[in-house]
Design a protein around this motif. Structure first.
Motif, PDB file in Angstrom:
ATOM      1  N   LEU A 109      42.753  -8.646  48.869  1.00  0.00           N
ATOM      2  CA  LEU A 109      42.117  -7.506  49.530  1.00  0.00           C
ATOM      3  C   LEU A 109      41.180  -6.788  48.561  1.00  0.00           C
ATOM      4  CD1 LEU A 109      45.210  -6.029  51.432  1.00  0.00           C
ATOM      5  CD2 LEU A 109      43.438  -7.531  52.349  1.00  0.00           C
ATOM      6  N   ASP A 110      40.328  -5.962  49.148  1.00  0.00           N
ATOM      7  CA  ASP A 110      39.316  -5.220  48.392  1.00  0.00           C
ATOM      8  C   ASP A 110      39.361  -3.784  48.928  1.00  0.00           C
ATOM      9  OD1 ASP A 110      37.161  -4.524  46.873  1.00  0.00           O
ATOM     10  OD2 ASP A 110      35.735  -5.894  47.811  1.00  0.00           O
ATOM     11  N   HIS A 111      39.756  -2.838  48.105  1.00  0.00           N
ATOM     12  CA  HIS A 111      40.298  -1.581  48.633  1.00  0.00           C
ATOM     13  C   HIS A 111      39.422  -0.326  48.636  1.00  0.00           C
ATOM     14  CE1 HIS A 111      44.082  -3.801  48.085  1.00  0.00           C
ATOM     15  NE2 HIS A 111      44.591  -2.968  48.961  1.00  0.00           N
ATOM     16  N   GLU A 112      38.201  -0.356  48.049  1.00  0.00           N
ATOM     17  CA  GLU A 112      37.491   0.927  47.916  1.00  0.00           C
ATOM     18  C   GLU A 112      37.222   1.601  49.271  1.00  0.00           C
ATOM     19  OE1 GLU A 112      36.685  -1.777  46.279  1.00  0.00           O
ATOM     20  OE2 GLU A 112      36.574  -1.279  44.162  1.00  0.00           O
ATOM     21  N   PHE A 113      37.164   2.923  49.192  1.00  0.00           N
ATOM     22  CA  PHE A 113      36.872   3.774  50.354  1.00  0.00           C
ATOM     23  C   PHE A 113      35.624   4.608  50.098  1.00  0.00           C
ATOM     24  CE2 PHE A 113      40.647   4.119  53.017  1.00  0.00           C
ATOM     25  CZ  PHE A 113      41.639   3.580  52.214  1.00  0.00           C
ATOM     26  N   PRO A 156      34.385  -1.618  50.609  1.00  0.00           N
ATOM     27  CA  PRO A 156      34.711  -2.560  49.532  1.00  0.00           C
ATOM     28  C   PRO A 156      33.497  -2.843  48.663  1.00  0.00           C
ATOM     29  CG  PRO A 156      34.556  -3.714  51.644  1.00  0.00           C
ATOM     30  CD  PRO A 156      34.481  -2.235  51.953  1.00  0.00           C
ATOM     31  N   ASP A 157      33.728  -3.021  47.355  1.00  0.00           N
ATOM     32  CA  ASP A 157      32.593  -3.213  46.454  1.00  0.00           C
ATOM     33  C   ASP A 157      32.303  -4.683  46.166  1.00  0.00           C
ATOM     34  OD1 ASP A 157      34.599  -3.940  44.734  1.00  0.00           O
ATOM     35  OD2 ASP A 157      34.168  -2.409  43.221  1.00  0.00           O
ATOM     36  N   GLY A 158      33.075  -5.580  46.762  1.00  0.00           N
ATOM     37  CA  GLY A 158      32.816  -7.004  46.541  1.00  0.00           C
ATOM     38  C   GLY A 158      33.604  -7.589  45.389  1.00  0.00           C
ATOM     39  N   VAL A 159      34.291  -6.742  44.631  1.00  0.00           N
ATOM     40  CA  VAL A 159      35.185  -7.233  43.574  1.00  0.00           C
ATOM     41  C   VAL A 159      36.603  -7.081  44.127  1.00  0.00           C
ATOM     42  CG1 VAL A 159      35.877  -7.034  41.170  1.00  0.00           C
ATOM     43  CG2 VAL A 159      33.575  -6.335  41.865  1.00  0.00           C
ATOM     44  N   MET A 160      37.274  -8.209  44.361  1.00  0.00           N
ATOM     45  CA  MET A 160      38.600  -8.130  44.950  1.00  0.00           C
ATOM     46  C   MET A 160      39.535  -7.348  44.016  1.00  0.00           C
ATOM     47  SD  MET A 160      37.737  -9.713  47.606  1.00  0.00           S
ATOM     48  CE  MET A 160      39.025 -10.273  48.672  1.00  0.00           C
ATOM     49  N   SER A 161      40.509  -6.663  44.613  1.00  0.00           N
ATOM     50  CA  SER A 161      41.333  -5.760  43.799  1.00  0.00           C
ATOM     51  C   SER A 161      42.038  -6.477  42.649  1.00  0.00           C
ATOM     52  CB  SER A 161      42.337  -5.036  44.689  1.00  0.00           C
ATOM     53  OG  SER A 161      41.635  -4.160  45.557  1.00  0.00           O
ATOM     54  N   GLN A 189      40.895  -8.707  40.900  1.00  0.00           N
ATOM     55  CA  GLN A 189      39.916  -8.924  39.832  1.00  0.00           C
ATOM     56  C   GLN A 189      39.606  -7.625  39.087  1.00  0.00           C
ATOM     57  OE1 GLN A 189      36.949 -10.495  42.525  1.00  0.00           O
ATOM     58  NE2 GLN A 189      37.207 -12.560  41.715  1.00  0.00           N
ATOM     59  N   GLU A 190      40.161  -6.518  39.577  1.00  0.00           N
ATOM     60  CA  GLU A 190      39.930  -5.228  38.929  1.00  0.00           C
ATOM     61  C   GLU A 190      41.127  -4.850  38.048  1.00  0.00           C
ATOM     62  OE1 GLU A 190      37.210  -2.736  40.599  1.00  0.00           O
ATOM     63  OE2 GLU A 190      37.269  -3.554  42.633  1.00  0.00           O
ATOM     64  N   ASP A 191      41.928  -5.873  37.734  1.00  0.00           N
ATOM     65  CA  ASP A 191      43.101  -5.735  36.863  1.00  0.00           C
ATOM     66  C   ASP A 191      42.645  -6.032  35.430  1.00  0.00           C
ATOM     67  OD1 ASP A 191      45.563  -5.926  35.610  1.00  0.00           O
ATOM     68  OD2 ASP A 191      46.008  -7.916  36.461  1.00  0.00           O
ATOM     69  N   ASN A 194      39.876   1.261  38.896  1.00  0.00           N
ATOM     70  CA  ASN A 194      38.706   0.501  39.365  1.00  0.00           C
ATOM     71  C   ASN A 194      38.860  -0.023  40.788  1.00  0.00           C
ATOM     72  OD1 ASN A 194      37.937   0.963  36.755  1.00  0.00           O
ATOM     73  ND2 ASN A 194      37.257  -1.141  36.363  1.00  0.00           N
ATOM     74  N   TYR A 195      40.073  -0.403  41.188  1.00  0.00           N
ATOM     75  CA  TYR A 195      40.213  -1.013  42.511  1.00  0.00           C
ATOM     76  C   TYR A 195      40.007  -0.008  43.641  1.00  0.00           C
ATOM     77  CZ  TYR A 195      44.982   0.475  43.996  1.00  0.00           C
ATOM     78  OH  TYR A 195      46.078   1.174  44.430  1.00  0.00           O
ATOM     79  N   LEU A 196      39.988   1.302  43.312  1.00  0.00           N
ATOM     80  CA  LEU A 196      39.684   2.331  44.320  1.00  0.00           C
ATOM     81  C   LEU A 196      38.391   3.079  44.008  1.00  0.00           C
ATOM     82  CD1 LEU A 196      43.233   3.907  44.832  1.00  0.00           C
ATOM     83  CD2 LEU A 196      42.005   2.398  46.413  1.00  0.00           C
TER      84      LEU A 196
HETATM   85 CA   LIG Z   1      37.029  -3.743  44.794  1.00  0.00          CA
END
Ligand SMILES: [Ca+2]
Ligand SMILES: [Ca+2]
Ligand SMILES: [Ca+2]
Ligand SMILES: [Ca+2]
Length: 338
Positions: A236-240, A251-256, A258-260, A290-292
């Motif tokens: 999933l890709d979580h930004e709001f 979503p910013d296109g970077v899956m969550s 990958q933001e680890d 980053n994931y949010l």
């Molecule tokens: Ca993201």
């Protein structure tokens, strides 16, 4: 400013949800128990359970009951190996534990690995496709003799439940990333066979579950035991962003996963980390991981703009894999399939 609004709305929504429940009226009158005191009780009960019960596991590859596990009390003089006897075993089953720092204490979260699985591991915010059974643990003392028992409160046995871990209890978020998915094959009759999936059991102290609130069929301050199978998952890709006061998926296109940034398999919010801890997955240190965060490095240009190819308009992931947008989700394959 938008970030502040998002958390404010989340806060208001939470307050509203909690104030609507009748059960919480009782919880407000009785002071909430001290986390450390409750944890000591929970840990003793969980370890007593691990030392006094044994498991029976079904080995039935490709069938629905594969890796079903039952728990039985060892009677006096019984010779079955207790669950605890698998502690740090080099072969499966393995009883392992994770240390979880929360509520100013360090929880020991035990989990039993029946099988690891062969696929990828979900992060703590991905969607898992799982069947599971949940029991709560109770210790009733009668005439000075304590008696541990379990009560089933929920079971998903057949059709896997799709669970977005973001909305689940801390115990689930901690343990599912320690397992891997399996192989899933569609049969001609429309059923799906699952093989080589991860399967295990988690023993969750109440502070990493529902604590004082309990849940419909779970009493307050219950430790929970979940046996589960991890068949598959979805990234999933979580930004709001906030539009007219309403959070909208952005979503910013970077899956969550990958933001680890520190690669530990987990991305946490500030509230989920110990007070004052530095979040390793928050590049600009603004309190939003980053994931949010729609602008990870805080330079005023959204991450999505930064990773969009200006010539083709395509978004590229960290791995230069073309992504596609479908509804509010961005998928990793170009066919727009989850
Ligand atoms: Ca993201
Ligand atoms: Ca991390
Ligand atoms: Ca940030
Ligand atoms: Ca930026």
């Amino acid at each position: 400013m938008n970030k502040f609004k998002y958390y404010f709305i989340l806060f208001i929504t939470t307050i509203t949800l909690f104030s609507c429940s009748k059960d919480d009226v009782a919880a407000e009158i009785t002071p909430t128990r001290d986390y450390a005191v409750q944890y000591a009780t929970d840990l003793k009960d969980i370890e007593d359970y691990l030392k006094n019960y044994y498991i029976t596991v079904v080995d039935h590859a490709g069938f629905q009951d594969d890796q079903d596990v039952t728990f039985t009390k060892i009677v006096a003089g019984g010779t079955q190996p207790s669950i605890y006897s698998y502690l740090n075993s080099v072969t499966f089953p393995k009883l392992l534990s994770r240390n979880v720092k929360l509520h100013d204490i360090t929880y020991k979260l035990y989990y039993l690995v029946l099988r690891e699985g062969i696929g990828a591991s979900p992060s703590n915010v991905d969607e898992v496709h799982t069947t599971y059974r949940g029991d709560y643990l109770e210790n009733k003392t009668v005439d000075g003799i304590s008696n541990l028992s379990t009560t089933k409160f929920e079971e998903w046995k057949f059709e896997p439940q799709r669970a977005n871990l973001s909305g689940y209890i801390r115990g689930w978020k901690e343990i599912f990333p320690q397992f891997k998915t399996g192989n899933n094959n569609s049969n001609s009759d429309g059923t799906v066979s699952h093989k080589d999936f991860g399967a295990g059991v988690m023993f969750i102290p109440s502070g990493l579950a529902y604590y004082s609130a309990g849940k419909a069929s779970i009493p307050a301050y219950s430790s929970l035991i979940f046996s589960f199978k991890l068949y598959a998952m979805r990234r999933l890709d979580h930004e709001f962003k906030v539009v007219n006061g309403v959070p909208v998926s952005d979503p910013d296109g970077v899956m969550s996963f990958q933001e680890d940034l520190d690669g530990d398999g987990y991305v946490w919010t500030k509230e989920e980390l110990p007070a004052g801890a530095i979040n390793p997955d928050d590049s600009d240190g603004d309190g939003i991981p980053n994931y949010l965060d729609t602008d990870d490095d805080g330079d005023g240009v959204s991450t999505r703009t930064e990773i969009t190819n200006p010539f083709t308009g395509l978004i590229y992931s960290f791995y230069e894999i073309p992504l596609c947008l479908s509804g509010n989700q961005i998928y990793l394959d170009s066919a727009c399939k989850p």
